[in-house]
Design an enzyme around this catalytic site. Structure first.
Site, PDB file in Angstrom:
ATOM      1  N   LYS A  63       0.834  -1.207   0.000  1.00 48.67           N
ATOM      2  CA  LYS A  63       0.000   0.000   0.000  1.00 48.67           C
ATOM      3  C   LYS A  63       0.869   1.259   0.000  1.00 48.67           C
ATOM      4  CE  LYS A  63      -0.434   0.039   5.018  1.00 48.67           C
ATOM      5  NZ  LYS A  63      -1.205  -0.465   6.168  1.00 48.67           N
ATOM      6  N   ARG A  92     -10.228   0.802  15.467  1.00 51.40           N
ATOM      7  CA  ARG A  92     -10.033   1.700  14.335  1.00 51.40           C
ATOM      8  C   ARG A  92     -11.020   1.260  13.270  1.00 51.40           C
ATOM      9  NH1 ARG A  92      -4.366   1.939  11.046  1.00 51.40           N
ATOM     10  NH2 ARG A  92      -5.084  -0.143  10.497  1.00 51.40           N
ATOM     11  N   TYR A 119      16.342  31.144   2.173  1.00 54.81           N
ATOM     12  CA  TYR A 119      15.230  31.969   2.661  1.00 54.81           C
ATOM     13  C   TYR A 119      15.444  32.343   4.122  1.00 54.81           C
ATOM     14  CZ  TYR A 119      12.526  30.811  -1.508  1.00 54.81           C
ATOM     15  OH  TYR A 119      12.088  30.680  -2.794  1.00 54.81           O
ATOM     16  N   MET A 141      11.604  24.500  -1.626  1.00 55.48           N
ATOM     17  CA  MET A 141      10.677  23.567  -2.263  1.00 55.48           C
ATOM     18  C   MET A 141      11.439  22.464  -3.010  1.00 55.48           C
ATOM     19  SD  MET A 141       7.467  24.359  -4.788  1.00 55.48           S
ATOM     20  CE  MET A 141       6.708  25.531  -3.692  1.00 55.48           C
TER      21      MET A 141
HETATM   22  C1  LIG Z   1      -0.412  -1.515   6.908  1.00 53.23           C
HETATM   23  C2  LIG Z   1      -1.015  -2.761   7.393  1.00 53.23           C
HETATM   24  C3  LIG Z   1      -0.217  -3.886   7.696  1.00 53.23           C
HETATM   25  C4  LIG Z   1       1.292  -3.869   7.678  1.00 53.23           C
HETATM   26  O1  LIG Z   1       1.776  -3.391   8.892  1.00 53.23           O
HETATM   27  P1  LIG Z   1       3.372  -3.306   9.182  1.00 53.23           P
HETATM   28  O2  LIG Z   1       3.439  -2.830  10.578  1.00 53.23           O
HETATM   29  O3  LIG Z   1       3.916  -2.298   8.226  1.00 53.23           O
HETATM   30  O4  LIG Z   1       3.908  -4.651   8.955  1.00 53.23           O
HETATM   31  C5  LIG Z   1      -0.864  -5.052   8.064  1.00 53.23           C
HETATM   32  N1  LIG Z   1      -2.212  -5.108   8.133  1.00 53.23           N
HETATM   33  C6  LIG Z   1      -3.000  -4.051   7.864  1.00 53.23           C
HETATM   34  C7  LIG Z   1      -4.467  -4.191   7.994  1.00 53.23           C
HETATM   35  C8  LIG Z   1      -2.435  -2.834   7.498  1.00 53.23           C
HETATM   36  O5  LIG Z   1      -3.226  -1.776   7.263  1.00 53.23           O
END
Ligand SMILES: *Cc1c(COP(=O)(O)O)cnc(C)c1O
Length: 334
Positions: free
Chosen positions: A33, A116, A243, A289
């Site tokens: 992701k 969550r 800056y 930037m």
């Molecule tokens: C991001 C995520 C992971 C991975 O977690 P890490 O701590 O990076 O290994 C696993 N499960 C879910 C549901 C996640 O959102």
């Protein structure tokens, strides 16, 4: 522009360490992701697939579409469930079940204490009924730990809750369901892994937030960030840089600008507690930037080769430093 160098050997080293914990590569789902935690979705998907990883986890359908040829299954964490042969979809709420397309493969996320996302423990029976009625295919049941990287009993408590979930799903008659709860921290601290899959993100990229007492697995950072020289000048004592002129040369100095700035997702940080690069060079004055200034005339400098160390300096965590890096930065595998 700056460049992100991906170290293939280190990535494979980390995956091997995790495979030792799971007992097999086939039980690893690589979490890709957010542009593979900033490493580059396509590059990391190819590397993982070449290594023999057959399961992936992404955030949305667009990410899944980019890499679908490379994996046997792809779990999509945050998008509407649609019928798809490769993708399964996490159900984060009862509403997600209502919105899912008939025939979709789904994985029910159960809230065992993180509060969550996920369905409450008390709603499992109802959720399973709704899944059947909606004509969805339940292929997985999962949960997420909130404190797998901390001392204390919470992790064990959530684990126990998940055992109850497994029993409930099995007694409702569902078969061919994969159960998974472990992220990186959880798999690294486990010595008795017995689930179908681990969802590994940060560990595969080389970091563990676990205290040494939990686990001595050595992981190696996969990402290195470098920047190229743009211009060089000699400063006289008293001349100021950038800056606001926050940095004043205390002596004669050779200073160059390098092509990295907050526009590339690099943290602007605090001028008066400057970031120090992997080669020991403090950033001089404010981050612009597209540029930073360093006392150097090297063609290329290494900004960091350890995101955890960089994150400490910047007052954040490795995940944020890496995922913030712009998609536009070139990723090169070595
Ligand atoms: C991001 C995520 C992971 C991975 O977690 P890490 O701590 O990076 O290994 C696993 N499960 C879910 C549901 C996640 O959102």
């Amino acid at each position: 522009m700056a460049t992100i160098i991906i170290n293939q050997d280190n990535f494979y080293h980390n995956l091997n360490q995790i495979a030792l914990k799971t007992g097999s590569k086939e039980k690893i789902a690589i979490v890709l992701k957010d542009n593979a935690y900033g490493h580059g979705l396509v590059q990391m998907a190819h590397l993982a697939s070449d290594f023999g990883i057959v399961h992936a986890v992404v955030r949305n359908r667009a990410e899944a579409a980019t890499i679908r040829e490379l994996f046997r299954t792809i779990l999509v964490l945050g998008d509407r469930a649609v019928a798809d042969e490769v993708c399964s979809f996490a159900l984060n709420s009862l509403d997600d079940i209502r919105q899912a397309q008939q025939g979709a493969q789904v994985e029910l996320k159960v809230d065992t204490g993180m509060h969550r996302n996920g369905i409450a423990m008390a709603e499992i029976g109802k959720a399973l009924e709704m899944i059947e009625e909606a004509g969805l295919k339940l292929v997985g049941v999962m949960t997420h730990f909130r404190a797998a990287d901390e001392m204390g009993s919470e992790y064990f408590w959530q684990k126990k809750q998940f055992e109850e979930v497994k029993a409930a799903v099995k007694s409702a008659g569902f078969e061919h369901v994969r159960f998974h709860s472990h992220n990186s921290a959880a798999i690294l601290r486990t010595h008795t892994f017995d689930e179908d899959l681990v969802r590994v993100g940060i560990g595969a990229y080389g970091y563990s937030e676990l205290p040494d007492t939990f686990d001595k697995t050595v992981l190696k950072p996969v990402m290195r960030l470098t920047a190229k020289r743009v211009a060089t000048r000699k400063l006289k004592p008293g001349q100021r840089i950038g800056y606001g002129g926050d940095f004043t040369a205390p002596k004669e100095m050779t200073v160059s600008t390098y092509d990295l700035g907050y526009g590339d997702g690099w943290c602007r940080g605090n001028t008066f507690a400057p970031f120090i690069t992997a080669e020991g060079l403090p950033v001089l004055g404010r981050v612009s930037m597209d540029f930073i200034a360093l006392e150097s005339d090297k063609e290329e400098v290494c900004i960091f080769d350890d995101a955890q160390n960089a994150a400490k300096q910047l007052g954040t965590i490795s995940y944020e430093v890496m995922t913030a890096l712009s998609k536009e930065i070139e990723r090169v595998v070595v």
